[in-house]
Design a protein around this motif. Structure first.
Motif, PDB file in Angstrom:
ATOM      1  N   LEU A  83       0.771  -1.228   0.070  1.00  0.00           N
ATOM      2  CA  LEU A  83      -0.094  -0.100   0.082  1.00  0.00           C
ATOM      3  C   LEU A  83       0.640   1.215  -0.102  1.00  0.00           C
ATOM      4  O   LEU A  83       0.703   2.170  -0.683  1.00  0.00           O
ATOM      5  N   ARG A  84       2.045   1.390   0.825  1.00  0.00           N
ATOM      6  CA  ARG A  84       2.853   2.396   0.632  1.00  0.00           C
ATOM      7  C   ARG A  84       3.358   2.784  -0.701  1.00  0.00           C
ATOM      8  O   ARG A  84       3.387   3.757  -1.130  1.00  0.00           O
ATOM      9  N   SER A  85       3.869   1.629  -1.269  1.00  0.00           N
ATOM     10  CA  SER A  85       4.463   1.717  -2.706  1.00  0.00           C
ATOM     11  C   SER A  85       3.387   2.237  -3.678  1.00  0.00           C
ATOM     12  O   SER A  85       3.561   3.313  -4.432  1.00  0.00           O
ATOM     13  N   LEU A  86       2.051   1.839  -3.591  1.00  0.00           N
ATOM     14  CA  LEU A  86       1.061   1.963  -4.556  1.00  0.00           C
ATOM     15  C   LEU A  86       0.708   3.408  -4.318  1.00  0.00           C
ATOM     16  O   LEU A  86       0.296   4.255  -5.261  1.00  0.00           O
ATOM     17  N   SER A  87       0.867   3.833  -2.905  1.00  0.00           N
ATOM     18  CA  SER A  87       0.196   5.010  -2.745  1.00  0.00           C
ATOM     19  C   SER A  87       1.073   6.143  -2.605  1.00  0.00           C
ATOM     20  O   SER A  87       0.551   7.692  -2.713  1.00  0.00           O
ATOM     21  N   ALA A  88       2.332   6.019  -3.133  1.00  0.00           N
ATOM     22  CA  ALA A  88       3.363   7.233  -3.263  1.00  0.00           C
ATOM     23  C   ALA A  88       2.874   8.365  -3.978  1.00  0.00           C
ATOM     24  O   ALA A  88       3.059   9.472  -3.691  1.00  0.00           O
ATOM     25  N   ASP A  89       2.167   7.825  -5.163  1.00  0.00           N
ATOM     26  CA  ASP A  89       1.628   8.777  -6.048  1.00  0.00           C
ATOM     27  C   ASP A  89      -0.001   8.950  -6.137  1.00  0.00           C
ATOM     28  O   ASP A  89      -0.516   9.861  -6.991  1.00  0.00           O
ATOM     29  N   HIS A  90      -0.356   8.141  -5.120  1.00  0.00           N
ATOM     30  CA  HIS A  90      -1.893   8.464  -5.231  1.00  0.00           C
ATOM     31  C   HIS A  90      -2.475   8.287  -3.500  1.00  0.00           C
ATOM     32  O   HIS A  90      -2.868   7.476  -3.175  1.00  0.00           O
ATOM     33  N   PRO A  91      -2.517   9.662  -3.160  1.00  0.00           N
ATOM     34  CA  PRO A  91      -2.765   9.714  -1.599  1.00  0.00           C
ATOM     35  C   PRO A  91      -4.327   9.125  -1.400  1.00  0.00           C
ATOM     36  O   PRO A  91      -4.739   8.731  -0.316  1.00  0.00           O
ATOM     37  N   GLY A  92      -4.929   8.999  -2.570  1.00  0.00           N
ATOM     38  CA  GLY A  92      -6.310   8.467  -2.149  1.00  0.00           C
ATOM     39  C   GLY A  92      -6.427   7.318  -1.887  1.00  0.00           C
ATOM     40  O   GLY A  92      -7.567   6.636  -0.967  1.00  0.00           O
ATOM     41  N   ASP A  93      -5.445   6.247  -2.209  1.00  0.00           N
ATOM     42  CA  ASP A  93      -5.483   5.011  -1.618  1.00  0.00           C
ATOM     43  C   ASP A  93      -5.330   4.976  -0.047  1.00  0.00           C
ATOM     44  O   ASP A  93      -5.966   4.187   0.494  1.00  0.00           O
ATOM     45  N   VAL A  94      -4.397   5.741   0.655  1.00  0.00           N
ATOM     46  CA  VAL A  94      -4.379   5.898   1.815  1.00  0.00           C
ATOM     47  C   VAL A  94      -5.696   6.475   2.660  1.00  0.00           C
ATOM     48  O   VAL A  94      -6.042   5.976   3.578  1.00  0.00           O
ATOM     49  N   ASN A  95      -6.229   7.327   1.934  1.00  0.00           N
ATOM     50  CA  ASN A  95      -7.484   7.845   2.370  1.00  0.00           C
ATOM     51  C   ASN A  95      -8.478   6.996   2.421  1.00  0.00           C
ATOM     52  O   ASN A  95      -9.360   6.846   3.411  1.00  0.00           O
ATOM     53  N   ALA A  96      -8.585   6.040   1.486  1.00  0.00           N
ATOM     54  CA  ALA A  96      -9.459   5.022   1.386  1.00  0.00           C
ATOM     55  C   ALA A  96      -9.623   4.038   2.702  1.00  0.00           C
ATOM     56  O   ALA A  96     -10.503   3.395   3.037  1.00  0.00           O
ATOM     57  N   PHE A  97      -8.292   3.859   3.029  1.00  0.00           N
ATOM     58  CA  PHE A  97      -7.869   2.932   4.027  1.00  0.00           C
ATOM     59  C   PHE A  97      -7.533   3.661   5.365  1.00  0.00           C
ATOM     60  O   PHE A  97      -7.168   2.798   6.336  1.00  0.00           O
ATOM     61  N   ARG A  98      -7.939   4.700   5.608  1.00  0.00           N
ATOM     62  CA  ARG A  98      -7.404   5.637   6.692  1.00  0.00           C
ATOM     63  C   ARG A  98      -7.913   4.957   7.917  1.00  0.00           C
ATOM     64  O   ARG A  98      -7.061   4.798   8.960  1.00  0.00           O
ATOM     65  N   PRO A  99      -9.285   4.927   8.410  1.00  0.00           N
ATOM     66  CA  PRO A  99      -9.746   4.130   9.450  1.00  0.00           C
ATOM     67  C   PRO A  99      -9.076   2.932   9.691  1.00  0.00           C
ATOM     68  O   PRO A  99      -8.485   2.770  11.062  1.00  0.00           O
ATOM     69  N   LEU A 100      -8.762   2.008   8.953  1.00  0.00           N
ATOM     70  CA  LEU A 100      -8.021   0.627   9.247  1.00  0.00           C
ATOM     71  C   LEU A 100      -6.616   1.059   9.581  1.00  0.00           C
ATOM     72  O   LEU A 100      -5.668   0.600  10.323  1.00  0.00           O
ATOM     73  N   LEU A 101      -5.970   1.977   8.517  1.00  0.00           N
ATOM     74  CA  LEU A 101      -4.625   2.478   9.017  1.00  0.00           C
ATOM     75  C   LEU A 101      -4.494   2.991  10.381  1.00  0.00           C
ATOM     76  O   LEU A 101      -3.286   2.779  11.209  1.00  0.00           O
ATOM     77  N   ASN A 102      -5.275   4.064  10.564  1.00  0.00           N
ATOM     78  CA  ASN A 102      -5.415   4.365  11.992  1.00  0.00           C
ATOM     79  C   ASN A 102      -5.290   3.402  12.864  1.00  0.00           C
ATOM     80  O   ASN A 102      -4.531   3.548  14.079  1.00  0.00           O
TER      81      ASN A 102
END
Length: 165
Positions: A83-102
């Motif tokens: 996920l970190r690799s894929l989201s480097a240029d796509h912050p929306g990926d992290v935003n979509a998983f934010r509750p789980l990442l938190n």
């Protein structure tokens, strides 16, 4: 050829800009990747999650969600790296998983997984709730020193990002 070898080849094709070759390799390994992500062996699942990033397989983000919820810390870690690799240029990926990442950053029983989740959050937008969570982790004397340090670094980076807007 194994899935890991195909993933290395996919990574090389992506780095070379060969989108057609990458697409062909994705099509060839799609079913094997799905099966590996559902394998009973956590090591095979870990390879599958890392392969998602190496294949630049953005259509498999839901598989990564499963990886973030995996019972194995190794598999969760592999999914976080992907996920970190894929989201480097796509912050929306992290935003979509934010509750789980938190949740992983705050409560995962494995400190390495917590650090990886924290570093993933850096690729997302500067969310006030996430910054507060990270600052709380930084001040938690019972948290691992490396987890606190990662939270401090990412918190500072997100604050800078929020001010740059």
């Amino acid at each position: 050829m194994t899935l890991a070898e195909a993933a290395e080849q996919a990574n090389a094709l992506a780095a070379a800009g060969d989108q057609r070759g990458l697409a062909e390799l994705r099509a060839q390994w799609d079913d094997e990747l799905e099966a590996a992500a559902r394998n009973q062996d956590y090591r095979v699942r870990g390879v599958a999650y890392r392969a998602i990033a190496q294949f630049r397989f953005r259509q498999k983000l839901e598989l990564l969600r499963r990886g973030l919820e995996d019972e194995s810390a190794g598999a969760r870690g592999s999914a976080l790296l992907a996920l970190r690799s894929l989201s480097a240029d796509h912050p929306g990926d992290v935003n979509a998983f934010r509750p789980l990442l938190n949740e992983l950053a705050a409560r995962d029983p494995n400190d390495a997984v917590r650090r990886l989740a924290i570093f993933c959050l850096q690729n997302g937008t500067a969310d006030r709730g996430t910054i507060q969570l990270l600052q709380g982790i930084t001040e938690d004397d019972e948290a691992d020193r490396e987890v606190r340090e990662a939270a401090r670094k990412v918190s500072v980076a997100l604050v800078k990002k929020s001010r740059a807007k």
